[in-house]
Design a protein around this motif. Sequence first.
Motif, PDB file in Angstrom:
ATOM      1  N   ILE A  65     117.608  44.305  88.702  1.00 50.10           N
ATOM      2  CA  ILE A  65     117.698  42.860  88.481  1.00 50.10           C
ATOM      3  C   ILE A  65     117.891  42.117  89.797  1.00 50.10           C
ATOM      4  N   SER A  66     118.753  42.659  90.653  1.00 52.02           N
ATOM      5  CA  SER A  66     119.133  41.913  91.857  1.00 52.02           C
ATOM      6  C   SER A  66     118.183  42.088  93.031  1.00 52.02           C
ATOM      7  N   THR A  67     117.439  43.191  93.070  1.00 48.87           N
ATOM      8  CA  THR A  67     116.682  43.494  94.284  1.00 48.87           C
ATOM      9  C   THR A  67     115.569  42.492  94.560  1.00 48.87           C
ATOM     10  N   LEU A  68     114.916  41.974  93.507  1.00 46.34           N
ATOM     11  CA  LEU A  68     113.869  40.980  93.736  1.00 46.34           C
ATOM     12  C   LEU A  68     114.463  39.677  94.244  1.00 46.34           C
ATOM     13  N   PHE A  69     115.630  39.298  93.717  1.00 46.07           N
ATOM     14  CA  PHE A  69     116.318  38.123  94.248  1.00 46.07           C
ATOM     15  C   PHE A  69     116.768  38.378  95.679  1.00 46.07           C
ATOM     16  N   GLY A  70     117.148  39.637  95.972  1.00 44.22           N
ATOM     17  CA  GLY A  70     117.535  39.974  97.328  1.00 44.22           C
ATOM     18  C   GLY A  70     116.391  39.808  98.308  1.00 44.22           C
ATOM     19  N   GLY A  71     115.171  40.117  97.869  1.00 42.59           N
ATOM     20  CA  GLY A  71     114.008  39.916  98.727  1.00 42.59           C
ATOM     21  C   GLY A  71     113.772  38.456  99.039  1.00 42.59           C
ATOM     22  N   VAL A  72     113.889  37.601  98.027  1.00 43.61           N
ATOM     23  CA  VAL A  72     113.742  36.157  98.234  1.00 43.61           C
ATOM     24  C   VAL A  72     114.847  35.647  99.159  1.00 43.61           C
ATOM     25  N   ALA A  73     116.090  36.108  98.923  1.00 45.01           N
ATOM     26  CA  ALA A  73     117.213  35.670  99.745  1.00 45.01           C
ATOM     27  C   ALA A  73     117.023  36.074 101.202  1.00 45.01           C
ATOM     28  N   ALA A  74     116.514  37.279 101.442  1.00 48.87           N
ATOM     29  CA  ALA A  74     116.298  37.744 102.810  1.00 48.87           C
ATOM     30  C   ALA A  74     115.254  36.914 103.533  1.00 48.87           C
ATOM     31  N   PRO A 206     106.612  28.119 110.893  1.00 52.81           N
ATOM     32  CA  PRO A 206     105.584  27.507 110.043  1.00 52.81           C
ATOM     33  C   PRO A 206     104.159  27.801 110.469  1.00 52.81           C
ATOM     34  N   VAL A 207     103.822  29.088 110.642  1.00 57.76           N
ATOM     35  CA  VAL A 207     102.456  29.427 111.046  1.00 57.76           C
ATOM     36  C   VAL A 207     101.908  30.512 110.149  1.00 57.76           C
ATOM     37  N   GLY A 208     100.594  30.685 110.182  1.00 56.45           N
ATOM     38  CA  GLY A 208      99.933  31.769 109.455  1.00 56.45           C
ATOM     39  C   GLY A 208     100.219  31.736 107.974  1.00 56.45           C
ATOM     40  N   ALA A 209     100.606  32.906 107.446  1.00 54.44           N
ATOM     41  CA  ALA A 209     100.876  33.032 106.013  1.00 54.44           C
ATOM     42  C   ALA A 209     102.036  32.145 105.574  1.00 54.44           C
ATOM     43  N   GLU A 210     102.837  31.661 106.516  1.00 53.10           N
ATOM     44  CA  GLU A 210     103.987  30.828 106.198  1.00 53.10           C
ATOM     45  C   GLU A 210     103.598  29.567 105.436  1.00 53.10           C
ATOM     46  N   ARG A 211     102.438  28.994 105.730  1.00 57.35           N
ATOM     47  CA  ARG A 211     102.046  27.747 105.064  1.00 57.35           C
ATOM     48  C   ARG A 211     101.934  27.927 103.562  1.00 57.35           C
ATOM     49  N   ALA A 212     101.373  29.055 103.143  1.00 51.46           N
ATOM     50  CA  ALA A 212     101.237  29.326 101.708  1.00 51.46           C
ATOM     51  C   ALA A 212     102.600  29.573 101.076  1.00 51.46           C
ATOM     52  N   VAL A 213     103.458  30.244 101.818  1.00 54.32           N
ATOM     53  CA  VAL A 213     104.774  30.561 101.278  1.00 54.32           C
ATOM     54  C   VAL A 213     105.580  29.300 101.024  1.00 54.32           C
ATOM     55  N   ARG A 214     105.433  28.287 101.867  1.00 57.18           N
ATOM     56  CA  ARG A 214     106.207  27.059 101.744  1.00 57.18           C
ATOM     57  C   ARG A 214     106.035  26.405 100.373  1.00 57.18           C
ATOM     58  N   LEU A 215     104.885  26.589  99.762  1.00 59.69           N
ATOM     59  CA  LEU A 215     104.610  25.959  98.472  1.00 59.69           C
ATOM     60  C   LEU A 215     105.566  26.444  97.393  1.00 59.69           C
ATOM     61  N   ALA A 216     106.105  27.642  97.566  1.00 57.96           N
ATOM     62  CA  ALA A 216     106.972  28.222  96.539  1.00 57.96           C
ATOM     63  C   ALA A 216     108.456  27.993  96.805  1.00 57.96           C
ATOM     64  N   ILE A 217     108.796  27.440  97.960  1.00 55.62           N
ATOM     65  CA  ILE A 217     110.207  27.272  98.312  1.00 55.62           C
ATOM     66  C   ILE A 217     110.890  26.383  97.273  1.00 55.62           C
ATOM     67  N   ASN A 219     111.786  27.620  94.319  1.00 56.68           N
ATOM     68  CA  ASN A 219     111.609  28.290  93.026  1.00 56.68           C
ATOM     69  C   ASN A 219     111.601  29.795  93.267  1.00 56.68           C
ATOM     70  N   PRO A 220     112.765  30.451  93.157  1.00 52.50           N
ATOM     71  CA  PRO A 220     112.847  31.887  93.451  1.00 52.50           C
ATOM     72  C   PRO A 220     111.899  32.729  92.604  1.00 52.50           C
ATOM     73  N   LEU A 221     111.718  32.372  91.331  1.00 52.69           N
ATOM     74  CA  LEU A 221     110.819  33.151  90.483  1.00 52.69           C
ATOM     75  C   LEU A 221     109.380  33.043  90.967  1.00 52.69           C
ATOM     76  N   ALA A 222     108.995  31.849  91.417  1.00 48.75           N
ATOM     77  CA  ALA A 222     107.649  31.677  91.961  1.00 48.75           C
ATOM     78  C   ALA A 222     107.480  32.504  93.228  1.00 48.75           C
ATOM     79  N   GLU A 223     108.526  32.563  94.036  1.00 51.13           N
ATOM     80  CA  GLU A 223     108.460  33.363  95.265  1.00 51.13           C
ATOM     81  C   GLU A 223     108.336  34.850  94.944  1.00 51.13           C
ATOM     82  N   MET A 224     109.051  35.302  93.909  1.00 48.73           N
ATOM     83  CA  MET A 224     108.922  36.700  93.496  1.00 48.73           C
ATOM     84  C   MET A 224     107.490  37.003  93.075  1.00 48.73           C
ATOM     85  N   ARG A 225     106.939  36.125  92.230  1.00 49.61           N
ATOM     86  CA  ARG A 225     105.561  36.343  91.763  1.00 49.61           C
ATOM     87  C   ARG A 225     104.588  36.345  92.933  1.00 49.61           C
TER      88      ARG A 225
END
Length: 414
Positions: A65-74, A206-217, A219-225
């Motif tokens: 349960i916690s490890t996916l949230f841990g990935g987002v937190a990291a 804020p470069v490279g793949a970071e731009r796409a990641v920003r869209l999910a900031i 929403n932890p569940l969206a970041e996991m997906r």
Amino acid sequence: MKSERVATFAALGVPAFRLLWLSGVFSFMSIQMQFLLRSLLAWDLTESEEALGIVMFAFGAALGISTLFGGVAADRLSKRRLMLNGQMVLLLGSIAMGVALATDVIAFWMLIVSSALQGLVFGLIGPARISMTTELVGRERLGNAITLSSLSLSGSRVIAPTGAGLLAGWALFGLAGAYFVSAAIATLSYVLLVPLPETSKRDDAPVGAERAVRLAIGNPLAEMRQGIRYVMNRPDLRRPIVTSIIVIMFGFSYVAFQPALVEGVFSLGDRQVGFIAGASSIGAVVASIVLASRADSPGAGSILVGLGFAFGASIMALAWAPNYEIAMVVTAVIGAASVGFISLTQAIVMRATDEAYQGRVQSLVQLPFAAFAIAAAPLGVLAEWTGVRTMFLTMGIAVTLSMVIYSMASADGG
């Protein structure tokens, strides 16, 4: 450009990583002591393989349960603070168990709560530890650093379970004293984390793949997906991660049933449980030292396959071990193959992962540990029905078949 072999202890030349590594040594020692102590307590209270599986299941369910949230937190929070807070919780949990034993109020449900708490914290801080490693040493030495981190885990397993078993069997300390020693060791880990630097957060780059990641900031569940989609769209990441989940889920559960084998089959005591756990760890240490200079080499993938097959074969051999001495030798081989397989999988996957996804991919790499702990419950039921030896044989066959499928899929490039 292909990575070449590096010096065995190259990453320890980075002062900040050296602190992180030493902290990991003491943290893993404390955790490994508690793993064995909980197994001993569960067996002493119930003498049931099913009970051993339930305690391990609590750890795995909480970790899953916690490890996916841990990935987002990291990926979004201070890795240093995550590790400090988590280590403090582990320290206090060990003290609480020691007090419960010293005051003779210990109950089986406390083992379940303690196991779940450790799994919850481990899931939150594990991705932070590995993703911080990437930032501290760079990609050129990442495989070396991850293998050395496995060495710290393996080294702690040489000392900690054996020490825990000896302390538990020594009237002066007993199980309560062993838990207090575990708490003291956890304190050392916390102290070593304090001077670590604050590493970059994801929104600082804020470069490279970071731009796409920003869209999910936000929403932890969206970041996991998003992290899961990233892995599933990358065969070079998907294959080793999925295979490691299956291999470790079935194979690594052997650690939960060592008391059942030693005390239930060979009719020995707590000290012998500690010794056989130490034998596994000695094998793991040897494998980690040998692999440290090869984890960044072009041949790492082939070594990974060989270790996976060796892991499955040695678990099947454990099912047929006629006595305790041979079981110790086989367990040393299991320790070498399993830790080598785990550390090389981590190194290969993390080296291929974009920086913006490091935490979340590491959380997926960590999922197998939740899977093996969850699988311990049904495996415990299987052991009750058919015996520990049949259970080990089933585990070894499952690991071997998984490696056959992985080898065929890698050869086909699918």
